[in-house]
Design a protein around this motif. Structure first.
Motif, PDB file in Angstrom:
ATOM      1  N   GLY A 100       0.820  -1.205   0.000  1.00 19.05           N
ATOM      2  CA  GLY A 100       0.000   0.000   0.000  1.00 19.05           C
ATOM      3  C   GLY A 100       0.849   1.248   0.000  1.00 19.05           C
ATOM      4  O   GLY A 100       1.963   1.259   0.530  1.00 19.05           O
ATOM      5  N   CYS A 101       0.326   2.306  -0.602  1.00 22.86           N
ATOM      6  CA  CYS A 101       1.022   3.583  -0.659  1.00 22.86           C
ATOM      7  C   CYS A 101       0.041   4.685  -0.305  1.00 22.86           C
ATOM      8  O   CYS A 101      -1.076   4.736  -0.848  1.00 22.86           O
ATOM      9  N   PHE A 121       4.140   3.726   3.427  1.00 20.78           N
ATOM     10  CA  PHE A 121       3.848   2.490   2.710  1.00 20.78           C
ATOM     11  C   PHE A 121       3.437   1.418   3.704  1.00 20.78           C
ATOM     12  O   PHE A 121       3.736   1.508   4.905  1.00 20.78           O
ATOM     13  N   THR A 122       2.748   0.415   3.201  1.00 24.79           N
ATOM     14  CA  THR A 122       2.345  -0.741   4.011  1.00 24.79           C
ATOM     15  C   THR A 122       2.673  -2.008   3.237  1.00 24.79           C
ATOM     16  O   THR A 122       2.765  -1.995   2.008  1.00 24.79           O
ATOM     17  N   PHE A 139      -9.547  -2.597   1.710  1.00 26.34           N
ATOM     18  CA  PHE A 139      -8.088  -2.631   1.715  1.00 26.34           C
ATOM     19  C   PHE A 139      -7.582  -3.663   2.719  1.00 26.34           C
ATOM     20  O   PHE A 139      -8.263  -4.005   3.691  1.00 26.34           O
ATOM     21  N   VAL A 140      -6.378  -4.124   2.481  1.00 28.71           N
ATOM     22  CA  VAL A 140      -5.734  -5.042   3.415  1.00 28.71           C
ATOM     23  C   VAL A 140      -5.322  -4.285   4.679  1.00 28.71           C
ATOM     24  O   VAL A 140      -5.504  -4.763   5.798  1.00 28.71           O
ATOM     25  N   PHE A 141      -4.783  -3.098   4.500  1.00 31.47           N
ATOM     26  CA  PHE A 141      -4.364  -2.265   5.630  1.00 31.47           C
ATOM     27  C   PHE A 141      -5.564  -1.508   6.200  1.00 31.47           C
ATOM     28  O   PHE A 141      -6.480  -1.106   5.468  1.00 31.47           O
ATOM     29  N   GLY A 184      -8.760   3.188  10.139  1.00 30.83           N
ATOM     30  CA  GLY A 184      -8.315   3.490  11.494  1.00 30.83           C
ATOM     31  C   GLY A 184      -7.302   4.616  11.523  1.00 30.83           C
ATOM     32  O   GLY A 184      -7.335   5.473  12.408  1.00 30.83           O
ATOM     33  N   LEU A 185      -6.393   4.643  10.547  1.00 32.13           N
ATOM     34  CA  LEU A 185      -5.384   5.692  10.484  1.00 32.13           C
ATOM     35  C   LEU A 185      -6.035   7.053  10.261  1.00 32.13           C
ATOM     36  O   LEU A 185      -5.659   8.046  10.896  1.00 32.13           O
ATOM     37  N   VAL A 186      -7.018   7.089   9.364  1.00 28.87           N
ATOM     38  CA  VAL A 186      -7.714   8.348   9.097  1.00 28.87           C
ATOM     39  C   VAL A 186      -8.504   8.785  10.323  1.00 28.87           C
ATOM     40  O   VAL A 186      -8.551   9.977  10.647  1.00 28.87           O
ATOM     41  N   ARG A 187      -9.111   7.835  11.037  1.00 26.44           N
ATOM     42  CA  ARG A 187      -9.844   8.193  12.257  1.00 26.44           C
ATOM     43  C   ARG A 187      -8.915   8.812  13.288  1.00 26.44           C
ATOM     44  O   ARG A 187      -9.300   9.772  13.984  1.00 26.44           O
TER      45      ARG A 187
END
Length: 628
Positions: free
Chosen positions: A259-260, A271-272, A313-315, A319-322
């Motif tokens: 992921g990017c 990246f992930t 998405f896999v990632f 949650g990151l956006v929250r």
């Protein structure tokens, strides 16, 4: 009719109505005029049978990535998409071969409406919005078929890319491509993933982003204005590094999902790998249009599959956006409002805004009840303090009471009553604002059509029930005896017309109801004819296109299901009530908007301003986060 539905007893209308214009759908209900902003949710929730429908079904290329749901950016993008669909629908309708409505197919001849009834009407027809300057950047949806190395093959709706060409052993030569659109900074954080389906053992793959200046004959990260994470060595590359990568993460290969993402608020990327966050990398990513990009060394077979948000998405990007959003909201909550309106504290300021809003819109009784509750609350919170909290009082406003009478009449659909009050209390308003008078008259015509349509629907239900009882009693279906409907019958032939419309015998009808329906419909058509005579053009507040749209309702057996059926919805009363209320306030020398509404408007403007480049405003949706 065989199915028992109620049909209208003619196929045309009087020539004086001039309904030979093509019928065109109107603007999306999401495109609200300025005066009805605070009722946007009420109108937007209306679901019309002829409407734009689900975004996913109307246009497969339109989708909402999970992490952008309820975001300000997606709200704007969705509105732009709906406007585009509405424009296409209008274009299709205007070029269709709808038969004109004329008297050639009808024997209807209705008398003119007497002058004493003129002017007693309305409508809430929202005009199409002016061309917007909101150039919201679209989301990337697929790999570009033009901005790519010629030897790459794209499939699966633009999500899969393959290299099956000849082997090239020069390490500096590769094949790359970019997405169809750049990452939009307005979304705050943008993220996509790429799964490596196949590649040779010694193959090289780079995943990242670049501008259109970067060559598609080299891996991203090896060119100016390109940044990438390479799978063969796990290093990060950017154009200024002259091909010298920096250690960043693990290597990746077949079966891995990389992921990017770019956080435009901080100007950094990350990246992930297989759902694991690898950390931030690259910085100062500003003022450049960044396209998702992948590249591969020319060693077949290579197969990559992208996910721009069409699938989960896999990632856990949601949650990151929250977390990012929560951080911004925390800063907002910690901000003091003491300096906004001294000496009021935050609680007292909010009470003042709410009370002024209620009074401004004419809700005097509600405003008084609110004041009493505030007084009770402040007394309970006194708790032996030396100085009690301020007791809130509301001064009764006679003008507010009068305005509320007018508003209530419109919202109840009683347009004649609203006009009567308006002329009695504010005689010059309708003269000073002729376009509002026009809308009120159109609304009256629509209310007349609504009552007629509701009576038809109720009668059809009764007819269906009667038909069912008849079949049970006689053992056969009488609808077969009335399969043919006479399109040319006279309007005043109420008994015959009722039988043809319902497919029921006269003995099964309610003559009084049939007569009432024909009287309502005749009255509506008469009023429409007079309305058309009073507004032959767009002058004096008129809107000829709008008249064509609403008059077309007469031609349908079921107007609510027609292309302009949404005009009949009671929600349409709200906007005209708001516009008339604003005009009255201006005539009294007052602001057309309450302080709370102006505060909301200003906040929206400011948030929009600081979100354009991906700032903190991109994570704020004032409407969804604070109002709903």
């Amino acid at each position: 009719m065989p199915d028992g539905r109620f049909a209208r007893p003619w196929s045309g209308v009087d020539t004086d109505m001039h309904l030979n214009t093509a019928w065109r759908p109107t603007a999306s209900p999401d495109s609200l005029p300025a005066y009805s902003r605070k009722y946007a949710s009420y109108l937007r929730q209306t679901d019309f049978s002829h409407g734009l429908g689900s975004m996913a079904t109307d246009n497969p290329s339109f989708f909402t990535p999970s992490y952008l749901r309820n975001s300000r950016y997606m709200s704007r993008l969705d509105a732009a998409h709906r406007a585009k669909l509405a424009a296409l629908q209008r274009e299709t309708a205007s070029t269709s071969s709808n038969p004109p409505l004329s008297a050639s197919s009808s024997h209807v001849h209705l008398p003119r409406m007497v002058p004493s009834h003129r002017g007693m009407a309305y409508e809430i027809i929202e005009k199409e919005p002016a061309a917007t300057t909101d150039q919201t950047m679209p989301l990337p949806t697929q790999w570009s078929s033009s901005d790519k190395y010629p030897g790459l093959e794209i499939s699966n709706n633009g999500l899969d890319v393959r290299y099956t060409g000849p082997v090239n052993k020069h390490d500096h030569e590769a094949a790359a491509l970019r997405a169809d659109h750049p990452m939009p900074p307005q979304c705050g954080i943008y993220y996509f993933e790429v799964k490596i389906e196949s590649k040779p053992k010694e193959g090289m793959i780079g995943i990242g982003f670049s501008s259109t200046k970067a060559s598609v004959e080299r891996l991203p990260g090896w060119e100016q204005e390109s940044w990438a994470y390479h799978g063969d060595d796990g290093k990060s590359f950017f154009g200024e590094s002259q091909g010298q990568g920096r250690p960043y993460g693990p290597t990746f290969g077949v079966g891995d999902t990389v992921g990017c993402g770019v956080n435009f608020s901080t100007g950094s990327a990350f990246f992930t790998k297989n759902g694991v966050f690898l950390g931030n990398v690259f910085h100062e990513l500003r003022n450049v249009k960044l396209f998702p990009s992948v590249g591969m060394k020319k060693q077949p077979p290579v197969h990559l599959r992208a996910n721009f948000g069409q699938e989960p998405f896999v990632f856990d990007i949601d949650g990151l956006v929250r977390q990012e959003k929560a951080s911004i909201h925390s800063e907002i909550s910690a901000t003091s409002t003491a300096s906004l309106q001294p000496p009021l504290d935050e609680s007292a300021l909010l009470q003042e805004l709410v009370a002024q809003f209620l009074a401004h819109d004419g809700y005097v009784e509600t405003s008084r009840a609110f004041a009493e509750e505030v007084a009770t609350e402040t007394a309970a919170l006194h708790n032996g303090r030396d100085e009690p909290l301020k007791k809130y009082e509301v001064e009764e406003d006679r003008e507010a009471i009068n305005r509320n009478k007018i508003r209530s009449a419109i919202l109840d659909g009683d347009i004649d009553k609203a006009l009567k009050h308006t002329k009695a209390y504010y005689a010059n308003v309708l003269e000073d604002y002729p376009h509002i008078h026009f809308k009120l008259r159109c609304r009256k015509f629509l209310e007349m059509m609504r009552r007629s349509n509701e009576l038809a629907a109720a009668t059809a239900a009764v007819a269906a029930s009667s038909s069912k009882r008849h079949r049970a009693a006689t053992g056969h279906d009488i609808s077969d005896e009335h399969a043919v409907f006479d399109q040319e019958m006279e309007l005043d032939d109420a008994s015959d017309g009722w039988d043809a419309a319902d497919g029921m015998d006269t003995e099964e009808q309610e003559p009084e109801t049939a007569t009432q329906f024909n009287e309502l419909l005749t009255e509506a058509v008469q009023y429409g004819q007079q309305l058309h005579m009073d507004y032959p053009s767009d002058e004096n507040g008129g809107d000829k296109k709008m008249l064509d749209d609403i008059f077309s309702l007469v031609a349908y057996a079921d107007p609510k299901r027609s292309v302009h059926g949404h005009y009949l919805d009671p929600a349409g009363r709200v906007a005209v009530a708001e516009e008339l209320n604003s005009a009255i306030l201006v005539s009294l020398g007052k602001s057309s908007a309450a302080a709370l509404e102006r505060l909301y408007q200003q906040t929206e403007v400011l948030v929009n301003e600081i979100s354009e480049d991906g700032g903190a405003g991109a994570f704020i949706n004032v409407r969804n986060d604070f109002l709903l």
